[in-house]
Design a protein around this motif. Sequence first.
Motif, mmCIF file in Angstrom:
data_model
loop_
_atom_site.group_PDB
_atom_site.id
_atom_site.type_symbol
_atom_site.label_atom_id
_atom_site.label_comp_id
_atom_site.label_asym_id
_atom_site.label_seq_id
_atom_site.Cartn_x
_atom_site.Cartn_y
_atom_site.Cartn_z
ATOM 1 N N ASP A 1 -16.048 -3.893 -2.017
ATOM 2 C CA ASP A 1 -14.994 -2.957 -1.606
ATOM 3 C C ASP A 1 -14.509 -2.118 -2.783
ATOM 4 O O ASP A 1 -13.402 -1.621 -2.786
ATOM 5 C CB ASP A 1 -13.824 -3.756 -1.007
ATOM 6 C CG ASP A 1 -12.830 -2.865 -0.279
ATOM 7 O OD1 ASP A 1 -13.267 -1.855 0.295
ATOM 8 O OD2 ASP A 1 -11.630 -3.185 -0.307
ATOM 9 N N PHE A 2 -15.367 -1.913 -3.779
ATOM 10 C CA PHE A 2 -14.942 -1.253 -4.999
ATOM 11 C C PHE A 2 -15.470 0.170 -5.048
ATOM 12 O O PHE A 2 -16.644 0.422 -4.832
ATOM 13 C CB PHE A 2 -15.439 -2.055 -6.205
ATOM 14 C CG PHE A 2 -14.631 -1.816 -7.424
ATOM 15 C CD1 PHE A 2 -13.392 -2.399 -7.558
ATOM 16 C CD2 PHE A 2 -15.092 -0.997 -8.425
ATOM 17 C CE1 PHE A 2 -12.619 -2.173 -8.672
ATOM 18 C CE2 PHE A 2 -14.332 -0.764 -9.540
ATOM 19 C CZ PHE A 2 -13.099 -1.351 -9.663
ATOM 20 N N THR B 1 -9.463 -10.027 -5.666
ATOM 21 C CA THR B 1 -8.898 -9.946 -4.319
ATOM 22 C C THR B 1 -9.923 -9.544 -3.263
ATOM 23 O O THR B 1 -9.986 -10.147 -2.197
ATOM 24 C CB THR B 1 -7.741 -8.920 -4.290
ATOM 25 O OG1 THR B 1 -6.815 -9.258 -5.317
ATOM 26 C CG2 THR B 1 -7.039 -8.930 -2.960
ATOM 27 N N HIS B 2 -10.710 -8.513 -3.542
ATOM 28 C CA HIS B 2 -11.587 -7.932 -2.521
ATOM 29 C C HIS B 2 -13.073 -8.123 -2.777
ATOM 30 O O HIS B 2 -13.871 -7.858 -1.896
ATOM 31 C CB HIS B 2 -11.309 -6.428 -2.387
ATOM 32 C CG HIS B 2 -9.883 -6.112 -2.078
ATOM 33 N ND1 HIS B 2 -9.320 -6.335 -0.851
ATOM 34 C CD2 HIS B 2 -8.896 -5.587 -2.842
ATOM 35 C CE1 HIS B 2 -8.055 -5.960 -0.869
ATOM 36 N NE2 HIS B 2 -7.768 -5.506 -2.076
ATOM 37 N N GLY C 1 -8.725 -6.231 -8.392
ATOM 38 C CA GLY C 1 -9.477 -5.800 -7.212
ATOM 39 C C GLY C 1 -10.682 -6.671 -6.928
ATOM 40 O O GLY C 1 -10.962 -7.016 -5.777
ATOM 41 N N LYS D 1 0.829 -1.198 0.000
ATOM 42 C CA LYS D 1 0.000 0.000 0.000
ATOM 43 C C LYS D 1 0.869 1.256 0.000
ATOM 44 O O LYS D 1 0.599 2.199 -0.729
ATOM 45 C CB LYS D 1 -0.937 -0.012 1.202
ATOM 46 C CG LYS D 1 -1.901 1.149 1.229
ATOM 47 C CD LYS D 1 -2.882 1.017 2.366
ATOM 48 C CE LYS D 1 -3.907 2.123 2.322
ATOM 49 N NZ LYS D 1 -4.952 1.956 3.327
ATOM 50 N N GLY E 1 -6.466 -2.224 -3.037
ATOM 51 C CA GLY E 1 -7.857 -1.827 -2.806
ATOM 52 C C GLY E 1 -8.032 -0.386 -3.195
ATOM 53 O O GLY E 1 -7.099 0.406 -3.173
ATOM 54 N N THR E 2 -9.246 -0.017 -3.535
ATOM 55 C CA THR E 2 -9.475 1.335 -4.025
ATOM 56 C C THR E 2 -9.651 2.357 -2.917
ATOM 57 O O THR E 2 -9.476 3.532 -3.153
ATOM 58 C CB THR E 2 -10.728 1.388 -4.930
ATOM 59 O OG1 THR E 2 -11.830 0.875 -4.198
ATOM 60 C CG2 THR E 2 -10.510 0.585 -6.187
#
Length: 121
Positions: free
Chosen positions: A69-70, A64-65, A61, A2, A118-119
Amino acid sequence: MKTFFMISFAVAALAEVAVVAMLVLQAVRQKPPMASDRPVVRVNDAVAAASLFGGAMVISGVITHGWGDFDGTDLLLFAATFGVVTAALMEGVRTKTTVAHAAYVIPIGFGVIAGLVGTGL
């Protein structure tokens, strides 16, 4: 990872400011556009690079998430920034065709990293 992405985005944002300043100077200095004048950024390159970044970010993304979570606004911001900077880089190395085509790896790589991070920064 990150922290790496955040530092990379900050560097890309500073580079984008420089590219925009060069675009403004180019617009002010040009009377009628000449065929021999090289643009700072070609629109097609910026759109292609932003699309590659966005596509890679969405795919990595979501894998993964998940969809929950977008955040689309962050995706647009990141894609635009890395797209403009990559397009400027490609224009700078346009005479070296192999290097210019290899520059497309940059938005794909950072898109994957952004998707993994992650966004929501």
